[in-house]
Design a protein around this motif. Sequence first.
Motif, PDB file in Angstrom:
ATOM      1  N   SER A 345       0.854  -1.189   0.000  1.00  0.00           N
ATOM      2  CA  SER A 345       0.000   0.000   0.000  1.00  0.00           C
ATOM      3  C   SER A 345       0.880   1.225   0.000  1.00  0.00           C
ATOM      4  CB  SER A 345      -0.933   0.015   1.214  1.00  0.00           C
ATOM      5  OG  SER A 345      -0.181   0.030   2.418  1.00  0.00           O
ATOM      6  N   GLY A 346       0.347   2.315  -0.528  1.00  0.00           N
ATOM      7  CA  GLY A 346       1.084   3.562  -0.574  1.00  0.00           C
ATOM      8  C   GLY A 346       2.111   3.601  -1.680  1.00  0.00           C
ATOM      9  N   ARG A 347       3.016   4.568  -1.572  1.00  0.00           N
ATOM     10  CA  ARG A 347       4.078   4.755  -2.555  1.00  0.00           C
ATOM     11  C   ARG A 347       5.403   4.953  -1.845  1.00  0.00           C
ATOM     12  NH1 ARG A 347       1.595   8.936  -7.121  1.00  0.00           N
ATOM     13  NH2 ARG A 347      -0.157   7.610  -7.794  1.00  0.00           N
ATOM     14  N   LYS A 349       9.784   5.928  -2.526  1.00  0.00           N
ATOM     15  CA  LYS A 349      10.828   6.417  -3.423  1.00  0.00           C
ATOM     16  C   LYS A 349      12.098   6.665  -2.615  1.00  0.00           C
ATOM     17  CE  LYS A 349       9.788  11.375  -3.055  1.00  0.00           C
ATOM     18  NZ  LYS A 349       9.492  12.619  -3.814  1.00  0.00           N
ATOM     19  N   TRP A 359       8.565   6.128   2.458  1.00  0.00           N
ATOM     20  CA  TRP A 359       7.358   5.344   2.174  1.00  0.00           C
ATOM     21  C   TRP A 359       6.167   6.110   2.745  1.00  0.00           C
ATOM     22  CZ3 TRP A 359       6.176   0.038   4.920  1.00  0.00           C
ATOM     23  CH2 TRP A 359       5.012  -0.517   4.356  1.00  0.00           C
TER      24      TRP A 359
END
Length: 439
Positions: A345-347, A349, A359
């Motif tokens: 879940s989420g993103r 980088k 995150w």
Amino acid sequence: MPVAASAVYFLNLRGDVLINRLYRDDVGGNMVDAFRMHIMQTKELGTCPVRQIGGCSFFYMRISNVYIVIVVSSNANVACAFKFVVEAVALFKSYFGGSFDEDAIRNNFVLIYELLDEIMDFGYPQNLSPEILKLYITQEGVRSPFSSKQPLDKPVPNATLQVTGAVGWRREGLVYKKNEVFLDIVESVNLLMSSKGSVLRCDVTGKVLMKCFLSGMPDLKLGLNDKIGLEKESQLKSRPTKSGKTIELDDVTFHQCVNLTRFNSEKTVSFVPPDGEFELMKYRITEGVNLPFRVLPTIKELGRTRMEVNVKVKSVFGAKMFALGVVIKIPVPKQTAKASFQVTSGRAKYNPSIDSLVWKIKKFPGQTESTLSAEVELISTIAEKKSWTRPPIQMEFQVPMFTASGLRVRFLKVWEKSGYNTVEWVRYITKAGSYEIRC
């Protein structure tokens, strides 16, 4: 010991004296020159707000583009001095339409001198309440054209009663069409957890914020599920209480409106509230903290150019609740080149400016878990590899309607002689303070 200030100076960023007030004759008028020479010209300003020069101490604080300096010739309470500065600035802002800077001071010399004579007497702080001082210092300051605040409509006639009475923080004659009380319990969770999952340090700092729009002079009584209050209530009723979980509050501080005599005898928070927003109380809890999140990290270094990162985050709060703005910052070595992610879940980088994998999860439901798996590629160097000291994982979040301490409002009662009906609103929110997990 109180402040016992000998003088108060207002300086601009160049060190020029804008305005000053001498309260005692135990310091010379040129003491501020020593302050400029030893502090401002040596570029040490800001490293320590307390300086000892000769036989005097200087307490200073920067507000906007103005330095406020308090000079004392004897041992004084530093915290009291800074509290005086903060309250004085709030008072000036209330007269100047919300602004306090060099221009505001230059435009309001006469008013500032008048206020300085009222808020401090022979170096000792006096009444700094804007509501009370505006009852008899009715001169309006020069206001900023960008300020949205409006001056007080008219002074209340019985100023003497409010200055010397017990309810100096609230003026009489307030009338509202709809009488409402908003109460917010805001808590910050501070955690330091070891890589093995044991809690090294954990505490909760909280505050009770209120916003009151009530007519007349109401008397409020707040009941919490704290241990001392429930034990006292049980003794008064001569039977055990059934209020559920009890908690023990530490380091409790109250707003001046709270009746401390009644609190010491009955252990109830009784008060006549100020009008509008104010902070009713602050507290701290060190035992029985309900951690909203559990973080289980696994970081493996595979040779000199690869690293595997696996992080599992579990929400421990109720299934009907959810957290907002969840951010997990996972540190990586400085020689990181790139990273690939898999998240449930989420993103996520890689942020090279802070050397971390970031995150983000917008909404995290309760009683669920999310995982992150990342492969990190490192830049190969010919220099001897130094051992990487792993900084802790940091976490940010907000959980509405949840308190990590378990503090709850049992009742909020409002009494007023006219007997009007009130609407009470209670909200809870828990956010991350210093929430760190070693990896």
